[in-house]
Design a protein around this motif. Structure first.
Motif: not given
Lengths: 247, 850
Positions: B616-621, B624-632
């Motif tokens: 939850g905290r990382f999502a807030e920071q 990003l929400g459910v369904g969003a995309s990001t890179t690692m």
């Protein structure tokens, strides 16, 4: 008042030497003296005569170089430190010139101190008598800092009296007091001897104080040089002058 | 007049000595911190410069992925062969030697266990293929490796394991254990076994590339020497221009600084900690000196009045007392400095002896500023402590003093009111922080604690009599005890001041104790509540950061009969959504059973490649929400795209993003670090454990444990920290005890006539000694009691304010009781010298004392 055969305190050929060789000081030179029970004896002499030293030796506060000292039947010379402590606790009372009292204790607690140390309780009647004699009834709860010099000395006297020791040694008890307080204290001391049979040995340089005693012993240069019974202040003064002339 | 006063001061040597001792101890600690730290620091700098003396410029790979928090030297960013070779053609380069070197070559010893490391890396390096290349190590014995299954090992490794030339050894690297034959023994330059305790396993170059870097054709770094006349800086510029962006180019000096970095950081922390404890020791000494000078001044009131009566003015008296204090401070600080220098040298020697590699240089580093600071601190504190008594001394009215009037107790009103005000202010600040009204932690927590402490110190005099009377009830049924209690209550200020010194150390120790026990409780409760595992597979503590097991074991764990849920955890530092974060690959479904993970949004299930579950905290920071995309971006795997499939509720055990096992392929280490197993039925724990033991039998770095074992490890580590803290606080406590001895000695001296009189009316020596002992114990106990109460209060405040699930307020009653008992013992010991003095008094001399 009968005096028993054993003196309350006795010195036998007591020598006290300080230092060695050429620098030696002979404070007492072969002093022998008996101090009767139930009597008030004063030891007098000029400064340096050895009067305080004699008292200290009698009381077990100092060692003798040679000779013997007795308190009643007990031989003081040769006692260990714990033996001397017991002696002072049970058989001897002290009144010093000043600083007799513990500042953290009340007058009453100071009076009962030696008994408390010995683990004994005071005889209630005797206690009341002593308190009345020294006239301290209303100041018992006070600390020494709240009492005058004269009152403090009276507390000291009461302390010495309450445990009914074989002998009370008083070293210049009125030395720091004004003449009226001093006279009060001396009267109390004499009363205790007359009415209650207490033995008192007092060291003093004051002829007036000496006149309260039954007997005065004169000391000069570490030796007993004279004696006077039923002294008066003038009589004592005369003897003292004679001593000075002989110096 | 100063001369006369100095002579008077010297007459009371013992008391001076005790005061001086306090300053000596405090300054010794402080200067030892700096001298030790500076000397060790320079030693390491020198050492790293020496390593790099054969190179002028070093080229390494550059990575966008953050390093591991423990600073391990596992190399993931590499320099490809082509680039490495091209460097020899750069302007100004005399010779370019590509090197292979990385942490993580673990040798299995004769007992089947991996040789442990407690800090220095276990390096696996390559012997340069190019015959002209400069190797990192020096052959001591035998031959360098020529075949893929040959290795040379460093001398310290040979000593520890007993392996020699010809021995067959197994080594674990990025690949599971492989067999090798030892062909030679190596060391480093200057005939040393190692630079700082690290070990070396030397492979052939291609084998080293494969095992340590993961593939052939790459290097960890290229060492360049410059042609005569070309400076390292020039060479660096040339190389940077030739290479462009993607690589890191540093001169030898810059490399040395970078390598020394983590050590310097540690040294700075070490220095600061020692320095703070030294300062604490000095501050405690402040109380002692204040007391000493107060009493000395009081005793010499008549003497000082005498000076005043024949013409010395206030100023002169004040100055002479100050001069005494300055001299005392200066001399003590100098002695302390000398001892500190010796201690600093000892620290450096101890470090060398402990790690087996003495640092270069035999001297010590004593910076002028350290000398100045130490002398200044010691002298200043002595002066400040003596200032108030000195002012009081100068105000003494001559006649009054001569008269030996009974000193009435100074009223405590003003002091008490100030104390109450400060205490209230301190508590208010703490409450403000606790209710989050004010956010600045330093101001509220630090300031609040300080004010509370000061308030308590000022209130101490008012409290000393009632408290000591209360405690004294235990002993006041007999005369010596009663007198002891009364004497302690005689001068509340002095008693309080002496006790306050003890209070400092005890408060800190108690506060730390409360905090530590709260952490232990919190962690224990966490383990019991949230952790539902019965068995844990984990790398041994001493196995180092590269240890672990094959993640494929997870499948075997799940298939073991009796197992209800299982997951392996493989983690690494990555860059996700533009932030540096630690990511873990695990079975998110099993995590719900094992770690009480609860879904907050989306799905929390076993992940497929390309999926991620956020906290939850990382999502807030990151927004990003459910369904969003990001890179690692991972250390060895480049960039991966991830879709958010779920978000979990805050959980103390799982606090980082979860990815699939496949996406973890790019992690630094190919191994998983932990696995957790829940058994269906408690009765089966034993048999399941046996099966797990078999699974990891071949892995010398991993063992099966229970959460209880894990917990014990964590709590015993905490206990160790607490022990070290208490040891350091021991200095302040020692100084405080000196203060108690000092106070008692002076008080015995002041009461000489009284003590003589007590002996005259028949108190025995033993009882007089007992009386003094009672006083000592009362002071110590009073100080410790106040410290315990204050420390507990501050500890509670700290725990309440910090909150969090790792903290569960627990008051360590046993610890508190032990502290109080220790205070009693300390009191008895501190009384030994003063009581002996008091008992030994010659009665006649005491009575006649003027």
């Amino acid at each position: 008042m009968t005096t028993s055969t054993v003196p309350a305190a006795r010195a036998q050929a007591v020598w006290k030497v300080y230092g060695q060789g050429e620098a030696a000081v002979h404070a007492l030179r072969g002093v022998s003296a008996d101090f009767e029970r139930g009597r008030y004896t004063a030891i007098m002499g000029p400064s340096g005569s050895g009067k305080s030293t004699l008292m200290h030796c009698l009381a077990g506060l100092d060692n003798v170089s040679s000779g013997e000292v007795y308190i009643g039947d007990t031989k003081v010379t040769g006692l260990s430190d714990s033996g001397l402590t017991k002696l002072r606790r049970d058989k001897v009372g002290f009144v010093f010139q000043q600083f007799n009292l513990l500042p953290t204790l009340t007058a009453e607690e100071n009076i009962l101190l030696p008994l408390a140390i010995a683990g004994r309780k005071a005889d209630p009647d005797w206690y009341t008598t002593v308190i009345d004699t020294v006239g301290l009834g209303d100041r018992l709860r006070h600390r020494p800092s709240e009492l005058s010099g004269g009152q403090q000395q009276r507390v000291a006297c009461a302390r010495a009296l309450v445990s009914r020791p074989q002998v009370i040694f008083a070293d210049e008890p009125t030395g720091n007091l004004d003449s009226r307080s001093g006279t009060d204290v001396l009267n109390f001391l004499r009363d205790s001897v007359r009415r209650h049979g207490q033995t008192i040995v007092m060291v003093t340089h004051d002829p007036n104080a000496a006149s309260f005693a039954d007997r005065v012993v004169f000391l000069a240069d570490g030796q007993i040089v004279d004696e006077l019974s039923e002294p008066t202040a003038d009589g004592v003064l005369d003897r003292m002058k004679k001593l000075d002339q002989h110096q | 007049m100063i001369k006369a006063m100095l002579r008077g001061l010297l007459a009371h040597k013992l008391r001076l000595l005790l005061s001086a001792l306090a300053i000596v101890l405090g300054t010794a600690f402080m200067s030892a911190a700096f001298v030790g730290g500076d000397t060790i620091s320079k030693g390491f700098n020198d050492m790293f410069s020496q390593i790099n003396e054969n190179l002028d410029v070093q080229v390494t790979g550059r990575s966008d992925v953050p390093g591991l928090p423990d600073g391990s030297q596992v190399v993931t960013a590499v320099v490809p062969e082509g680039v490495a070779r091209s460097l020899s053609g750069v302007d100004g380069v005399a010779m370019a030697t590509p090197q292979v070197a990385s942490d993580g070559a673990r040798v299995i010893d004769k007992n089947g266990k991996a040789v442990a490391s407690t800090g220095p890396p276990r390096l696996g390096i390559g012997w340069p293929a190019d015959p002209g290349g400069q190797p990192m190590v020096v052959m001591r014995d035998g031959e360098p490796p020529r075949a893929p299954n040959q290795v040379a090992i460093s001398k310290n490794l040979a000593d520890v394991t007993g392996y020699q030339i010809g021995s067959q050894i197994d080594v674990i690297t990025l690949q599971p254990r492989q067999p090798f034959t030892v062909t030679g023994i190596v060391g480093v330059s200057q005939d040393r076994d190692s630079l700082g305790g690290e070990t070396y396993v030397v492979f052939t170059e291609p084998r080293a590339q494969d095992l340590m870097l993961g593939r052939t054709g790459v290097y960890s770094n290229v060492d360049l020497t410059a042609q005569p006349g070309v400076s390292p800086e020039q060479l660096k510029d040339n190389v940077q221009r030739a290479l462009g962006g993607g690589y890191e180019v540093l001169t030898a000096q810059e490399t040395a600084v970078k390598q020394a970095g983590p050590i310097q950081t540690f040294l700075n922390v070490f220095k600061t900690a020692l320095w703070i404890f030294g300062l604490l020791g000095l501050i405690t000494g402040l109380f002692l000196i204040f007391n000493t000078f107060s009493m000395l001044v009081a005793q010499r009131t008549r003497e000082l009045a005498l000076y005043r009566s024949f013409g010395a003015n206030k100023r002169q008296v004040l100055n002479s007392v100050l001069v005494e204090s300055i001299l005392l401070g200066l001399v003590s600080s100098t002695v302390g400095l000398g001892i500190g220098v010796g201690l600093g040298w000892l620290l450096k020697w101890a470090l060398g002896a402990a790690s087996g590699t003495p640092l270069p240089g035999t001297g010590i580093v004593l910076r002028p500023i350290v000398v100045v600071t130490t002398l200044l601190a010691g002298t200043l504190i002595t002066m400040i402590a003596a200032l108030l008594p000195a002012i009081r001394a100068s105000r003494v009215a001559p006649l009054e003093a001569m008269r030996e009037a009974a000193k009435p107790d100074k009223p405590l009103g003003r002091l008490t009111i100030t104390g109450l005000v400060l205490l209230a202010a301190g508590i208010a600040l703490l409450v403000l922080k606790g209710t989050d009204t004010v956010d600045n932690a330093v101001l509220t927590l630090g300031g609040g604690s300080l004010l509370t402490f000061l308030g308590a110190v000022l209130l101490a005099p008012a409290l000393s009599r009632p408290v000591t009377r209360g405690i004294g009830k235990l002993v006041d049924w007999a005369v010596p005890g009663r007198l002891g209690v009364r004497n302690t209550g005689r001068n509340p200020r002095r008693t309080a001041l002496t006790a306050a010194a003890l209070m400092i150390g005890v408060t800190l120790a108690t506060g730390a104790g409360v905090f530590a026990s709260s952490v232990k409780s919190g962690v224990t409760e966490l383990f019991r509540q949230d952790l539902n595992a019965d068995l844990v597979l984990q790398a041994d503590f001493a196995a180092g950061p590269t240890a672990g097991f094959d993640p494929a074991i997870e499948k075997q764990l799940k298939e073991t009969p009796g197992v209800l849920a299982a997951t392996a955890i493989r983690g690494d530092a990555v860059r996700m959504a533009g932030r540096d974060v630690f990511a873990n690959s695990m079975d998110a479904e099993a995590a719900q059973t094992l770690f009480s993970v609860k879904p907050q949004a989306g799905e929390v299930r076993t992940l497929n490649p390309g999926e991620v579950i956020l906290t939850g905290r990382f999502a807030e920071q990151t927004g990003l929400g459910v369904g969003a995309s990001t890179t690692m971006a991972t250390a060895r795997g480049g960039s991966t795209e991830l879709h958010v499939v779920g978000i979990i509720e805050p959980n103390q055990l799982v606090d980082e993003p979860i990815i699939s096992a496949q996406d973890a392929a790019g992690f630094r280490s190919p191994l998983a670090q932990q696995a957790y197993v829940k058994v269906t039925d408690e009765s089966q724990i034993g048999s399941v454990r046996n099966r797990l033991d078999t699974l990891v039998a071949n892995n010398p770095e991993v063992s099966v444990a229970s959460p209880a074992d894990q917990l014990k490890q964590a709590t015993s580590f905490l206990d160790l920290l607490l022990l070290i803290l208490n040891f350091l606080l021991g200095l302040t406590i020692l100084v405080a005890v000196l203060g108690v001895i000092n106070t008692l000695l002076l008080s015995v001296f002041e009461r000489t006539r009284e003590l003589g009189m007590l002996r005259a009316v028949g108190m025995s020596r033993g009882r007089v000694g007992w009386m003094i002992t009672v006083e000592s114990v009362l002071i110590s106990l009073f100080g410790a009691l106040m410290g315990v109460v204050l420390g507990t209060g501050l500890g509670i405040a700290l725990v309440t304010i910090l909150g969090g699930q790792f903290l569960k307020l627990t008051i360590p009653w046993g610890y508190l009781v032990t502290t109080l008992v220790a205070a009693i013992i300390v009191g008895v010991l501190a009384a030994l010298l003063p009581a002996a003095r008091a008992a030994r008094l010659n009665v006649l001399q005491a009575i006649a004392y003027e």
